[in-house]
Design a protein around this motif. Structure first.
Motif, PDB file in Angstrom:
ATOM      1  N   LYS A  83     -23.785   5.485  67.068  1.00  0.00           N
ATOM      2  CA  LYS A  83     -22.697   4.532  67.279  1.00  0.00           C
ATOM      3  C   LYS A  83     -22.485   3.711  66.018  1.00  0.00           C
ATOM      4  O   LYS A  83     -23.381   3.579  65.186  1.00  0.00           O
ATOM      5  N   SER A  84     -21.303   3.146  65.889  1.00  0.00           N
ATOM      6  CA  SER A  84     -21.051   2.217  64.791  1.00  0.00           C
ATOM      7  C   SER A  84     -20.496   0.901  65.318  1.00  0.00           C
ATOM      8  O   SER A  84     -20.168   0.009  64.547  1.00  0.00           O
ATOM      9  N   ALA A  85     -20.415   0.756  66.632  1.00  0.00           N
ATOM     10  CA  ALA A  85     -20.005  -0.492  67.282  1.00  0.00           C
ATOM     11  C   ALA A  85     -21.239  -1.114  67.927  1.00  0.00           C
ATOM     12  O   ALA A  85     -22.295  -0.490  67.993  1.00  0.00           O
ATOM     13  N   ASN A  86     -21.102  -2.338  68.414  1.00  0.00           N
ATOM     14  CA  ASN A  86     -22.250  -3.016  69.013  1.00  0.00           C
ATOM     15  C   ASN A  86     -22.655  -2.422  70.361  1.00  0.00           C
ATOM     16  O   ASN A  86     -23.808  -2.503  70.740  1.00  0.00           O
ATOM     17  N   SER A  87     -21.729  -1.848  71.102  1.00  0.00           N
ATOM     18  CA  SER A  87     -22.041  -1.288  72.404  1.00  0.00           C
ATOM     19  C   SER A  87     -22.354   0.194  72.293  1.00  0.00           C
ATOM     20  O   SER A  87     -21.643   0.944  71.627  1.00  0.00           O
ATOM     21  N   ALA A  88     -23.395   0.613  72.996  1.00  0.00           N
ATOM     22  CA  ALA A  88     -23.747   2.035  73.037  1.00  0.00           C
ATOM     23  C   ALA A  88     -22.699   2.856  73.765  1.00  0.00           C
ATOM     24  O   ALA A  88     -22.711   4.082  73.690  1.00  0.00           O
ATOM     25  N   PHE A  89     -21.786   2.194  74.464  1.00  0.00           N
ATOM     26  CA  PHE A  89     -20.737   2.901  75.201  1.00  0.00           C
ATOM     27  C   PHE A  89     -19.486   3.166  74.362  1.00  0.00           C
ATOM     28  O   PHE A  89     -18.659   3.986  74.742  1.00  0.00           O
ATOM     29  N   ILE A  90     -19.324   2.469  73.255  1.00  0.00           N
ATOM     30  CA  ILE A  90     -18.114   2.596  72.431  1.00  0.00           C
ATOM     31  C   ILE A  90     -18.294   3.741  71.433  1.00  0.00           C
ATOM     32  O   ILE A  90     -19.251   3.754  70.653  1.00  0.00           O
ATOM     33  N   GLY A  91     -17.376   4.690  71.463  1.00  0.00           N
ATOM     34  CA  GLY A  91     -17.407   5.792  70.503  1.00  0.00           C
ATOM     35  C   GLY A  91     -18.458   6.844  70.789  1.00  0.00           C
ATOM     36  O   GLY A  91     -18.750   7.675  69.926  1.00  0.00           O
ATOM     37  N   THR A  92     -19.060   6.809  71.983  1.00  0.00           N
ATOM     38  CA  THR A  92     -20.054   7.818  72.379  1.00  0.00           C
ATOM     39  C   THR A  92     -19.675   8.363  73.751  1.00  0.00           C
ATOM     40  O   THR A  92     -18.841   7.791  74.449  1.00  0.00           O
ATOM     41  N   SER A  93     -20.354   9.417  74.153  1.00  0.00           N
ATOM     42  CA  SER A  93     -20.147   9.970  75.499  1.00  0.00           C
ATOM     43  C   SER A  93     -21.200   9.456  76.481  1.00  0.00           C
ATOM     44  O   SER A  93     -21.384  10.039  77.552  1.00  0.00           O
ATOM     45  N   LEU A  94     -21.870   8.358  76.149  1.00  0.00           N
ATOM     46  CA  LEU A  94     -22.960   7.859  76.986  1.00  0.00           C
ATOM     47  C   LEU A  94     -22.522   7.622  78.430  1.00  0.00           C
ATOM     48  O   LEU A  94     -23.185   8.092  79.363  1.00  0.00           O
ATOM     49  N   GLU A  95     -21.429   6.916  78.644  1.00  0.00           N
ATOM     50  CA  GLU A  95     -20.999   6.639  80.020  1.00  0.00           C
ATOM     51  C   GLU A  95     -20.755   7.937  80.789  1.00  0.00           C
ATOM     52  O   GLU A  95     -21.243   8.107  81.917  1.00  0.00           O
ATOM     53  N   ALA A  96     -20.016   8.856  80.207  1.00  0.00           N
ATOM     54  CA  ALA A  96     -19.711  10.123  80.881  1.00  0.00           C
ATOM     55  C   ALA A  96     -20.988  10.900  81.178  1.00  0.00           C
ATOM     56  O   ALA A  96     -21.129  11.487  82.260  1.00  0.00           O
ATOM     57  N   ASP A  97     -21.931  10.902  80.240  1.00  0.00           N
ATOM     58  CA  ASP A  97     -23.180  11.635  80.437  1.00  0.00           C
ATOM     59  C   ASP A  97     -24.052  10.986  81.513  1.00  0.00           C
ATOM     60  O   ASP A  97     -24.693  11.689  82.306  1.00  0.00           O
ATOM     61  N   LEU A  98     -24.080   9.661  81.552  1.00  0.00           N
ATOM     62  CA  LEU A  98     -24.818   8.971  82.614  1.00  0.00           C
ATOM     63  C   LEU A  98     -24.234   9.333  83.978  1.00  0.00           C
ATOM     64  O   LEU A  98     -24.960   9.661  84.914  1.00  0.00           O
ATOM     65  N   ARG A  99     -22.919   9.276  84.072  1.00  0.00           N
ATOM     66  CA  ARG A  99     -22.261   9.576  85.349  1.00  0.00           C
ATOM     67  C   ARG A  99     -22.474  11.044  85.735  1.00  0.00           C
ATOM     68  O   ARG A  99     -22.699  11.349  86.907  1.00  0.00           O
ATOM     69  N   ALA A 100     -22.435  11.947  84.768  1.00  0.00           N
ATOM     70  CA  ALA A 100     -22.662  13.367  85.041  1.00  0.00           C
ATOM     71  C   ALA A 100     -24.075  13.612  85.574  1.00  0.00           C
ATOM     72  O   ALA A 100     -24.283  14.525  86.379  1.00  0.00           O
ATOM     73  N   ASP A 101     -25.037  12.784  85.134  1.00  0.00           N
ATOM     74  CA  ASP A 101     -26.418  12.890  85.614  1.00  0.00           C
ATOM     75  C   ASP A 101     -26.639  12.127  86.921  1.00  0.00           C
ATOM     76  O   ASP A 101     -27.766  12.072  87.419  1.00  0.00           O
ATOM     77  N   GLY A 102     -25.596  11.497  87.456  1.00  0.00           N
ATOM     78  CA  GLY A 102     -25.733  10.746  88.697  1.00  0.00           C
ATOM     79  C   GLY A 102     -26.438   9.413  88.534  1.00  0.00           C
ATOM     80  O   GLY A 102     -26.939   8.844  89.505  1.00  0.00           O
ATOM     81  N   VAL A 103     -26.470   8.904  87.324  1.00  0.00           N
ATOM     82  CA  VAL A 103     -27.163   7.645  87.048  1.00  0.00           C
ATOM     83  C   VAL A 103     -26.318   6.474  87.543  1.00  0.00           C
ATOM     84  O   VAL A 103     -25.118   6.396  87.259  1.00  0.00           O
ATOM     85  N   THR A 104     -26.972   5.574  88.283  1.00  0.00           N
ATOM     86  CA  THR A 104     -26.296   4.356  88.740  1.00  0.00           C
ATOM     87  C   THR A 104     -27.009   3.099  88.252  1.00  0.00           C
ATOM     88  O   THR A 104     -26.474   2.000  88.368  1.00  0.00           O
ATOM     89  N   GLY A 105     -28.216   3.262  87.722  1.00  0.00           N
ATOM     90  CA  GLY A 105     -28.986   2.126  87.205  1.00  0.00           C
ATOM     91  C   GLY A 105     -29.510   2.412  85.822  1.00  0.00           C
ATOM     92  O   GLY A 105     -29.767   3.565  85.460  1.00  0.00           O
ATOM     93  N   LEU A 106     -29.662   1.350  85.030  1.00  0.00           N
ATOM     94  CA  LEU A 106     -30.134   1.482  83.658  1.00  0.00           C
ATOM     95  C   LEU A 106     -31.318   0.563  83.415  1.00  0.00           C
ATOM     96  O   LEU A 106     -31.390  -0.539  83.966  1.00  0.00           O
ATOM     97  N   VAL A 107     -32.224   1.011  82.548  1.00  0.00           N
ATOM     98  CA  VAL A 107     -33.229   0.156  81.925  1.00  0.00           C
ATOM     99  C   VAL A 107     -32.878   0.169  80.452  1.00  0.00           C
ATOM    100  O   VAL A 107     -32.819   1.239  79.833  1.00  0.00           O
ATOM    101  N   ILE A 108     -32.623  -1.001  79.892  1.00  0.00           N
ATOM    102  CA  ILE A 108     -32.197  -1.098  78.498  1.00  0.00           C
ATOM    103  C   ILE A 108     -33.247  -1.842  77.693  1.00  0.00           C
ATOM    104  O   ILE A 108     -33.749  -2.887  78.113  1.00  0.00           O
ATOM    105  N   ALA A 109     -33.558  -1.289  76.509  1.00  0.00           N
ATOM    106  CA  ALA A 109     -34.526  -1.902  75.591  1.00  0.00           C
ATOM    107  C   ALA A 109     -34.110  -1.578  74.167  1.00  0.00           C
ATOM    108  O   ALA A 109     -33.428  -0.579  73.930  1.00  0.00           O
TER     109      ALA A 109
END
Length: 187
Positions: A83-109
């Protein structure tokens, strides 16, 4: 609920003195404990690293600091997002990949608490994920001294910045938990 681990910006360039003094020298060790648990259980996990567009940044691709630290380095087919923005969701496929895996919760570190961690936590919550912030697997820096200090802004210690950010995020955007409490809840 399927909960995924998202490790953010635990990169070699974060050791640069450019950032100023840092709190929580054990953040990477705590993140590694989380990573070991997610690997052992086969739960989804995602690595994110920052590729800065600022030429002077230790995280700019030309400056050699973009590599993820060995203590939490990806192995095998573990997904890695740049990524080059502050959010891991901007400019990446992270959200789509999480949803494709059925993820509804996150642990962030990861690093650093008031920048990319905070932005990703806030956006994750706004996108509808149930977010746990592993506050002791994160760290902040004092003033990012290398970018120049604005004398009109209040000066804060790295610990104060970290604590303020965790306190602001907790309840509104996430549940801030210690690594031990997260591991216990996941077991």
């Amino acid at each position: 609920m399927t909960r995924a681990l998202v490790l953010i910006d635990i990169q070699e360039g974060m050791d640069s003195p450019l950032w100023g003094a840092r709190n929580n020298p054990d953040a990477e060790t705590q993140a590694a404990r989380l990573l070991a648990h997610f690997r052992a259980t086969g739960a989804p996990l995602f690595h994110v690293h920052h590729l800065s567009t600022r030429p002077a940044s230790p995280l700019h691709p030309d400056n050699g600091g973009t590599k993820i630290k060995q203590v939490v380095a990806p192995t095998g087919n573990e997904p890695v997002y740049a990524k080059s923005a502050n959010s891991a969701f901007i400019g990446t496929s992270l959200e789509a990949d999480l949803r494709a895996d059925g993820v509804t919760g996150l642990v962030i570190a990861g690093l650093s608490t008031p920048q990319c961690i905070s932005t990703t936590v806030r956006m994750g919550a706004n996108l509808g994920f149930d977010v746990w912030l592993a506050h002791d697997a994160c760290a902040a820096f004092e003033t990012h001294a290398g970018y120049g200090w604005n004398a009109d802004a209040p000066r804060m210690s790295a610990q104060m910045i970290h604590d303020c950010e965790v306190s602001i995020l907790h309840g509104e955007f996430c549940e801030a938990r210690a690594t031990d409490a997260i591991l216990e809840a996941l077991s």
